[in-house]
Enzyme design. Structure first.
Site, PDB file in Angstrom:
ATOM      1  N   LYS A  13       0.825  -1.211   0.000  1.00 46.23           N
ATOM      2  CA  LYS A  13       0.000   0.000   0.000  1.00 46.23           C
ATOM      3  C   LYS A  13       0.864   1.268   0.000  1.00 46.23           C
ATOM      4  O   LYS A  13       0.618   2.191  -0.763  1.00 46.23           O
ATOM      5  CB  LYS A  13      -0.930   0.036   1.231  1.00 46.23           C
ATOM      6  N   ARG A  88      -9.434   0.833   8.685  1.00 45.87           N
ATOM      7  CA  ARG A  88      -8.881  -0.465   9.064  1.00 45.87           C
ATOM      8  C   ARG A  88      -9.938  -1.352   9.723  1.00 45.87           C
ATOM      9  O   ARG A  88      -9.668  -2.504  10.020  1.00 45.87           O
ATOM     10  CB  ARG A  88      -7.777  -0.149  10.071  1.00 45.87           C
ATOM     11  N   ARG A 127      11.573  -6.328   5.149  1.00 44.16           N
ATOM     12  CA  ARG A 127      11.337  -4.895   4.962  1.00 44.16           C
ATOM     13  C   ARG A 127      12.145  -4.082   5.977  1.00 44.16           C
ATOM     14  O   ARG A 127      12.299  -4.483   7.122  1.00 44.16           O
ATOM     15  CB  ARG A 127       9.843  -4.596   5.141  1.00 44.16           C
ATOM     16  N   ARG A 162      11.234  -2.280  11.813  1.00 44.39           N
ATOM     17  CA  ARG A 162      10.243  -1.720  12.729  1.00 44.39           C
ATOM     18  C   ARG A 162      10.018  -2.650  13.923  1.00 44.39           C
ATOM     19  O   ARG A 162      10.115  -3.852  13.792  1.00 44.39           O
ATOM     20  CB  ARG A 162       8.903  -1.513  11.991  1.00 44.39           C
ATOM     21  N   ARG A 173      -0.327  -9.068  13.561  1.00 43.29           N
ATOM     22  CA  ARG A 173      -0.884  -8.058  12.638  1.00 43.29           C
ATOM     23  C   ARG A 173      -1.686  -8.735  11.524  1.00 43.29           C
ATOM     24  O   ARG A 173      -2.723  -8.228  11.107  1.00 43.29           O
ATOM     25  CB  ARG A 173       0.239  -7.204  12.040  1.00 43.29           C
TER      26      ARG A 173
HETATM   27  P1  AMP Z   1       0.883   0.367   9.242  1.00 36.97           P
HETATM   28  O1  AMP Z   1       2.090   1.227   9.074  1.00 36.97           O
HETATM   29  O2  AMP Z   1      -0.271   0.810   8.373  1.00 36.97           O
HETATM   30  O3  AMP Z   1       1.183  -1.098   9.098  1.00 36.97           O
HETATM   31  O4  AMP Z   1       0.365   0.587  10.739  1.00 36.97           O
HETATM   32  C1  AMP Z   1       1.179   0.267  11.839  1.00 36.97           C
HETATM   33  C2  AMP Z   1       0.340   0.191  13.105  1.00 36.97           C
HETATM   34  O5  AMP Z   1      -0.290   1.456  13.337  1.00 36.97           O
HETATM   35  C3  AMP Z   1      -0.808  -0.806  13.073  1.00 36.97           C
HETATM   36  O6  AMP Z   1      -0.387  -2.121  13.399  1.00 36.97           O
HETATM   37  C4  AMP Z   1      -1.729  -0.216  14.146  1.00 36.97           C
HETATM   38  O7  AMP Z   1      -1.221  -0.438  15.448  1.00 36.97           O
HETATM   39  C5  AMP Z   1      -1.597   1.281  13.885  1.00 36.97           C
HETATM   40  N1  AMP Z   1      -2.573   1.770  12.868  1.00 36.97           N
HETATM   41  C6  AMP Z   1      -2.295   2.306  11.643  1.00 36.97           C
HETATM   42  N2  AMP Z   1      -3.407   2.671  11.008  1.00 36.97           N
HETATM   43  C7  AMP Z   1      -4.433   2.357  11.844  1.00 36.97           C
HETATM   44  C8  AMP Z   1      -5.853   2.475  11.737  1.00 36.97           C
HETATM   45  N3  AMP Z   1      -6.447   3.000  10.658  1.00 36.97           N
HETATM   46  N4  AMP Z   1      -6.594   2.032  12.787  1.00 36.97           N
HETATM   47  C9  AMP Z   1      -6.032   1.525  13.898  1.00 36.97           C
HETATM   48  N5  AMP Z   1      -4.699   1.379  14.058  1.00 36.97           N
HETATM   49  C10 AMP Z   1      -3.899   1.785  13.035  1.00 36.97           C
END
Ligand code: AMP
Length: 217
Positions: A13, A88, A127, A162, A173
């Site tokens: 994404k 999400r 990654r 990360r 996740r």
């Molecule tokens: P990402 O970088 O999109 O993989 O997001 C990393 C982490 O941020 C996720 O595992 C959640 O803990 C939090 N997060 C990101 N976007 C959201 C969202 N829209 N709703 C809830 N938690 C989020």
């Protein structure tokens, strides 16, 4: 363009959003980047969400909606936006629908990036991400390493794995994705906004499919 990018963690994404943003000046909005920025900056929000994020749990819907309600009204969204990692959950998707109606904004589509679980696991464990919260460039030790190992090509900051990309957090996740986020595919299908794209291959294929759909609209 005004798009939602759906897909499991590691589906691509962020990479696709960055490429689309370069094409027409739409802005990439990654809730993950915003939240990681808050954790790094040590803000109140950051302290509240740090442990949730580290373990791969979702941040509460109300916090995300507060952030997004403000973010979508910033001037850089006028040219268009690419929502990366938001919504999400079904409650977030419903709240977003109400928010967009209130702001008089119409979405072009929700693009579902489809990738097999084995590919996702391989991508996530290899990654690496720039540690500078204003940059957060994405690398991959196998397919897209930084020129100098461990140093970001764009800003020179350390490139790291990360906290939520340990094997345990990744598995959590992915489970969260299946339970909470995958139902959004059906949600946007019903809304007549869904485009599903095979995202196992190069990003160019994904961009071409999105471009064709936008042109046909
Ligand atoms: P990402 O970088 O999109 O993989 O997001 C990393 C982490 O941020 C996720 O595992 C959640 O803990 C939090 N997060 C990101 N976007 C959201 C969202 N829209 N709703 C809830 N938690 C989020």
């Amino acid at each position: 363009m005004k798009l939602i990018l759906l897909g499991a963690p590691g589906a691509g994404k962020g990479t696709v959003a960055k490429l689309l943003a370069e094409m027409d000046g739409s802005v990439q909005i990654s809730t993950g980047d915003i939240l990681r920025g808050a954790v790094t900056a040590g803000t109140e929000l950051g302290k509240q969400i740090e442990s949730l994020m580290k373990s791969g749990d979702l941040v509460p819907d109300e916090l995300i909606m507060d952030i997004m309600e403000q973010r979508l009204q910033e001037p850089d969204c006028e040219k268009g936006f690419l929502l990366d990692g938001f919504p999400r959950t079904i409650p977030q998707a419903e709240a977003l629908k109400g928010l967009l109606a209130k702001l008089g904004i119409e979405l072009d589509m929700a693009v579902n990036l489809e990738v097999a679980r084995e590919v996702i696991l391989d991508r996530l464990t290899t990654r690496r991400t720039c540690s500078n919260s204003d940059c957060q460039a994405i690398y991959n030790v196998k397919s897209n390493p930084s020129r100098q190992a461990g140093i970001c090509d764009k800003c020179g900051s350390p490139v790291i794995q990360r906290d939520d990309e340990t094997a345990e957090a990744i598995s959590h996740r992915l489970q969260t994705y299946v339970e909470k986020t995958a139902p959004l595919i059906g949600f946007y299908e019903k809304e007549g906004l869904l485009l599903t794209v095979d995202a196992a291959g190069p990003s160019e294929t994904v961009l071409a499919a999105i471009g064709a759909k936008l042109a046909a609209a």
